[in-house]
Design a protein around this motif. Structure first.
Motif, PDB file in Angstrom:
ATOM      1  N   LYS A  35    -100.411  37.375  61.144  1.00 16.57           N
ATOM      2  CA  LYS A  35    -100.361  37.084  62.572  1.00 16.57           C
ATOM      3  C   LYS A  35    -101.187  35.846  62.910  1.00 16.57           C
ATOM      4  CE  LYS A  35     -99.353  41.713  64.344  1.00 16.57           C
ATOM      5  NZ  LYS A  35     -99.810  42.818  65.218  1.00 16.57           N
ATOM      6  N   LYS A  36    -102.382  35.774  62.334  1.00 18.19           N
ATOM      7  CA  LYS A  36    -103.251  34.609  62.558  1.00 18.19           C
ATOM      8  C   LYS A  36    -102.606  33.349  61.997  1.00 18.19           C
ATOM      9  CE  LYS A  36    -107.725  36.993  62.596  1.00 18.19           C
ATOM     10  NZ  LYS A  36    -109.038  37.116  61.912  1.00 18.19           N
ATOM     11  N   LYS A  37    -101.983  33.504  60.833  1.00 16.41           N
ATOM     12  CA  LYS A  37    -101.334  32.358  60.193  1.00 16.41           C
ATOM     13  C   LYS A  37    -100.183  31.830  61.042  1.00 16.41           C
ATOM     14  CE  LYS A  37     -98.531  32.636  56.617  1.00 16.41           C
ATOM     15  NZ  LYS A  37     -98.009  32.867  55.251  1.00 16.41           N
ATOM     16  N   GLU A  38     -99.364  32.740  61.577  1.00 15.81           N
ATOM     17  CA  GLU A  38     -98.229  32.339  62.409  1.00 15.81           C
ATOM     18  C   GLU A  38     -98.689  31.649  63.687  1.00 15.81           C
ATOM     19  OE1 GLU A  38     -94.918  32.292  61.886  1.00 15.81           O
ATOM     20  OE2 GLU A  38     -95.496  32.790  59.843  1.00 15.81           O
ATOM     21  N   LYS A  39     -99.753  32.182  64.291  1.00 15.43           N
ATOM     22  CA  LYS A  39    -100.291  31.582  65.511  1.00 15.43           C
ATOM     23  C   LYS A  39    -100.842  30.188  65.217  1.00 15.43           C
ATOM     24  CE  LYS A  39    -102.433  34.295  68.322  1.00 15.43           C
ATOM     25  NZ  LYS A  39    -103.467  35.164  68.962  1.00 15.43           N
ATOM     26  N   CYS A  40    -101.567  30.075  64.106  1.00 13.15           N
ATOM     27  CA  CYS A  40    -102.126  28.777  63.701  1.00 13.15           C
ATOM     28  C   CYS A  40    -101.016  27.797  63.334  1.00 13.15           C
ATOM     29  CB  CYS A  40    -103.070  28.986  62.517  1.00 13.15           C
ATOM     30  SG  CYS A  40    -104.015  27.526  62.066  1.00 13.15           S
ATOM     31  N   LYS A  41     -99.951  28.326  62.702  1.00 12.48           N
ATOM     32  CA  LYS A  41     -98.810  27.491  62.306  1.00 12.48           C
ATOM     33  C   LYS A  41     -98.123  26.882  63.520  1.00 12.48           C
ATOM     34  CE  LYS A  41     -94.521  27.702  59.621  1.00 12.48           C
ATOM     35  NZ  LYS A  41     -93.637  28.585  58.810  1.00 12.48           N
ATOM     36  N   LYS A  42     -97.972  27.667  64.582  1.00  9.69           N
ATOM     37  CA  LYS A  42     -97.343  27.168  65.810  1.00  9.69           C
ATOM     38  C   LYS A  42     -98.166  26.034  66.423  1.00  9.69           C
ATOM     39  CE  LYS A  42     -94.907  31.418  67.091  1.00  9.69           C
ATOM     40  NZ  LYS A  42     -94.809  32.530  68.068  1.00  9.69           N
ATOM     41  N   ILE A  43     -99.490  26.218  66.430  1.00  4.93           N
ATOM     42  CA  ILE A  43    -100.380  25.180  66.980  1.00  4.93           C
ATOM     43  C   ILE A  43    -100.311  23.913  66.147  1.00  4.93           C
ATOM     44  CG2 ILE A  43    -102.784  24.579  67.477  1.00  4.93           C
ATOM     45  CD1 ILE A  43    -103.257  27.571  68.034  1.00  4.93           C
ATOM     46  N   VAL A  44    -100.365  24.080  64.811  1.00  6.99           N
ATOM     47  CA  VAL A  44    -100.302  22.929  63.893  1.00  6.99           C
ATOM     48  C   VAL A  44     -98.977  22.193  64.039  1.00  6.99           C
ATOM     49  CG1 VAL A  44    -100.181  22.246  61.465  1.00  6.99           C
ATOM     50  CG2 VAL A  44    -101.938  23.843  62.214  1.00  6.99           C
ATOM     51  N   ASN A  45     -97.876  22.936  64.128  1.00  4.60           N
ATOM     52  CA  ASN A  45     -96.547  22.319  64.287  1.00  4.60           C
ATOM     53  C   ASN A  45     -96.441  21.532  65.588  1.00  4.60           C
ATOM     54  OD1 ASN A  45     -95.723  23.339  61.849  1.00  4.60           O
ATOM     55  ND2 ASN A  45     -94.503  25.000  62.705  1.00  4.60           N
ATOM     56  N   LEU A  46     -97.035  22.087  66.654  1.00  2.00           N
ATOM     57  CA  LEU A  46     -97.040  21.382  67.938  1.00  2.00           C
ATOM     58  C   LEU A  46     -97.828  20.079  67.836  1.00  2.00           C
ATOM     59  CD1 LEU A  46     -96.368  21.280  70.954  1.00  2.00           C
ATOM     60  CD2 LEU A  46     -98.439  22.620  71.386  1.00  2.00           C
ATOM     61  N   ILE A  47     -98.987  20.140  67.163  1.00  2.00           N
ATOM     62  CA  ILE A  47     -99.809  18.935  66.965  1.00  2.00           C
ATOM     63  C   ILE A  47     -99.055  17.892  66.144  1.00  2.00           C
ATOM     64  CG2 ILE A  47    -101.913  18.024  65.872  1.00  2.00           C
ATOM     65  CD1 ILE A  47    -103.256  20.703  66.580  1.00  2.00           C
ATOM     66  N   ILE A  48     -98.340  18.354  65.117  1.00  2.00           N
ATOM     67  CA  ILE A  48     -97.545  17.445  64.280  1.00  2.00           C
ATOM     68  C   ILE A  48     -96.458  16.770  65.105  1.00  2.00           C
ATOM     69  CG2 ILE A  48     -95.847  17.350  62.403  1.00  2.00           C
ATOM     70  CD1 ILE A  48     -97.514  19.530  60.992  1.00  2.00           C
ATOM     71  N   GLU A  49     -95.742  17.560  65.901  1.00  2.00           N
ATOM     72  CA  GLU A  49     -94.651  17.013  66.727  1.00  2.00           C
ATOM     73  C   GLU A  49     -95.186  15.951  67.693  1.00  2.00           C
ATOM     74  OE1 GLU A  49     -91.544  17.446  66.406  1.00  2.00           O
ATOM     75  OE2 GLU A  49     -91.281  19.298  65.285  1.00  2.00           O
ATOM     76  N   LEU A  50     -96.268  16.277  68.386  1.00  2.00           N
ATOM     77  CA  LEU A  50     -96.848  15.337  69.360  1.00  2.00           C
ATOM     78  C   LEU A  50     -97.390  14.086  68.657  1.00  2.00           C
ATOM     79  CD1 LEU A  50     -98.746  17.805  71.732  1.00  2.00           C
ATOM     80  CD2 LEU A  50     -96.609  16.601  72.192  1.00  2.00           C
ATOM     81  N   SER A  51     -98.024  14.277  67.504  1.00  2.00           N
ATOM     82  CA  SER A  51     -98.612  13.149  66.768  1.00  2.00           C
ATOM     83  C   SER A  51     -97.549  12.157  66.323  1.00  2.00           C
ATOM     84  CB  SER A  51     -99.393  13.657  65.550  1.00  2.00           C
ATOM     85  OG  SER A  51    -100.467  14.479  65.943  1.00  2.00           O
ATOM     86  N   VAL A  52     -96.432  12.675  65.786  1.00  2.00           N
ATOM     87  CA  VAL A  52     -95.354  11.794  65.307  1.00  2.00           C
ATOM     88  C   VAL A  52     -94.721  11.044  66.469  1.00  2.00           C
ATOM     89  CG1 VAL A  52     -93.106  11.715  64.169  1.00  2.00           C
ATOM     90  CG2 VAL A  52     -94.907  13.197  63.261  1.00  2.00           C
ATOM     91  N   ILE A  53     -94.536  11.728  67.612  1.00  2.00           N
ATOM     92  CA  ILE A  53     -93.974  11.077  68.798  1.00  2.00           C
ATOM     93  C   ILE A  53     -94.897   9.958  69.279  1.00  2.00           C
ATOM     94  CG2 ILE A  53     -93.462  11.417  71.261  1.00  2.00           C
ATOM     95  CD1 ILE A  53     -92.400  14.217  70.482  1.00  2.00           C
ATOM     96  N   ILE A  54     -96.208  10.213  69.285  1.00  2.00           N
ATOM     97  CA  ILE A  54     -97.182   9.199  69.713  1.00  2.00           C
ATOM     98  C   ILE A  54     -97.211   8.035  68.727  1.00  2.00           C
ATOM     99  CG2 ILE A  54     -99.649   8.749  70.050  1.00  2.00           C
ATOM    100  CD1 ILE A  54     -99.837  11.629  71.181  1.00  2.00           C
ATOM    101  N   ILE A  55     -97.152   8.341  67.433  1.00  2.00           N
ATOM    102  CA  ILE A  55     -97.112   7.277  66.413  1.00  2.00           C
ATOM    103  C   ILE A  55     -95.887   6.393  66.617  1.00  2.00           C
ATOM    104  CG2 ILE A  55     -96.768   6.814  63.947  1.00  2.00           C
ATOM    105  CD1 ILE A  55     -98.488   9.318  63.404  1.00  2.00           C
ATOM    106  N   PHE A  56     -94.742   7.032  66.883  1.00  2.00           N
ATOM    107  CA  PHE A  56     -93.523   6.267  67.141  1.00  2.00           C
ATOM    108  C   PHE A  56     -93.691   5.376  68.368  1.00  2.00           C
ATOM    109  CE2 PHE A  56     -89.418   6.068  69.485  1.00  2.00           C
ATOM    110  CZ  PHE A  56     -88.732   5.247  68.606  1.00  2.00           C
TER     111      PHE A  56
END
Length: 232
Positions: A158-179
């Motif tokens: 459960k902790k892993k899934e919650k952390c995974k969602k946060i990490v994925n959101l950070i990745i998505e936002l980071s790549v968009i900002i880099i672009f």
């Protein structure tokens, strides 16, 4: 060995494709050239390789009905319209605040140059869609999934899934900002445009499970902006 090649490939892609747009250039070199050259051919080959391994191998070709074809064409023009609406709004904002780009366009109007320019714009659209909408998010998620699997044990799902969602959101936002910031050489307004359009095109990629729709919309958008730029 497979993991090593994945990490090595990621470092090479970052060094050759992601980092260069952030390197400052002298003002006199801030000129857009739309002629096909060896660099564009190399970028196309790299994009095709990444596209094959990250999309084609997972999404096998299927028979497309005439209705599906019309639906996909409709989606292309829908996202194209959104991109144009964003560009128009931000251009108006730039005009009001006197934020003009210092980039010059080097182009001589003839049939050969137009064909070359449209091909170049298509390669550019495909390359950016594969790199920023497919390769970077997918690869970063693979890396961080491996890391989370090592950090959390099986009892912490459960902790892993919650952390995974946060990490994925950070990745998505980071790549968009880099672009977005990869367009910094064009000015502040293009950076904002890149961030907003990057979000739209990433949504298009996730929603349609392919970069093809986004590439077609992106290419039409590039062609429209190019024609407008050399006509005004």
């Amino acid at each position: 060995m497979k993991k090593f090649l994945l990490y090595l490939g990621f470092l090479l892609v970052c060094a050759l494709l992601v980092i260069p747009p952030f390197i400052p250039k002298p003002i006199e070199n801030n000129v857009l050239n739309f002629s096909l050259n060896i660099s564009s051919i190399i970028i196309l080959i790299i994009s095709l390789i990444l596209f094959y391994f990250y999309e084609f191998t997972e999404n096998q070709l299927i028979k497309i009905t005439f209705f599906q074809l019309l639906l996909n064409i409709g989606k292309v023009f829908l996202y194209f319209g959104i991109l144009i609406a964003v560009q128009t709004s931000l251009s108006l904002l730039g005009y009001l605040f006197n934020c003009e780009s210092s980039v010059k366009i080097q182009f001589e109007k003839n049939v050969f140059n137009f064909v070359s320019a449209f091909l170049m714009l298509g390669i550019s659209a495909f390359y950016e869609e594969v790199l920023y909408r497919l390769y970077l998010p997918s690869t970063l998620k693979i890396f961080f999934d491996d890391l989370l699997n090592k950090v959390f044990n099986k009892t912490d799902d459960k902790k892993k899934e919650k952390c995974k969602k946060i990490v994925n959101l950070i990745i998505e936002l980071s790549v968009i900002i880099i672009f977005g910031f990869s367009h910094l050489y064009l000015g502040v307004i293009p950076v904002l445009n890149g961030i907003i359009c990057g979000f739209v095109l990433r949504y298009c990629c996730i929603k349609n499970k392919t970069v093809i729709t986004g590439t077609a919309s992106h290419w039409l958008y590039n062609c429209f902006i190019f024609i407008a730029a050399i006509s005004l």
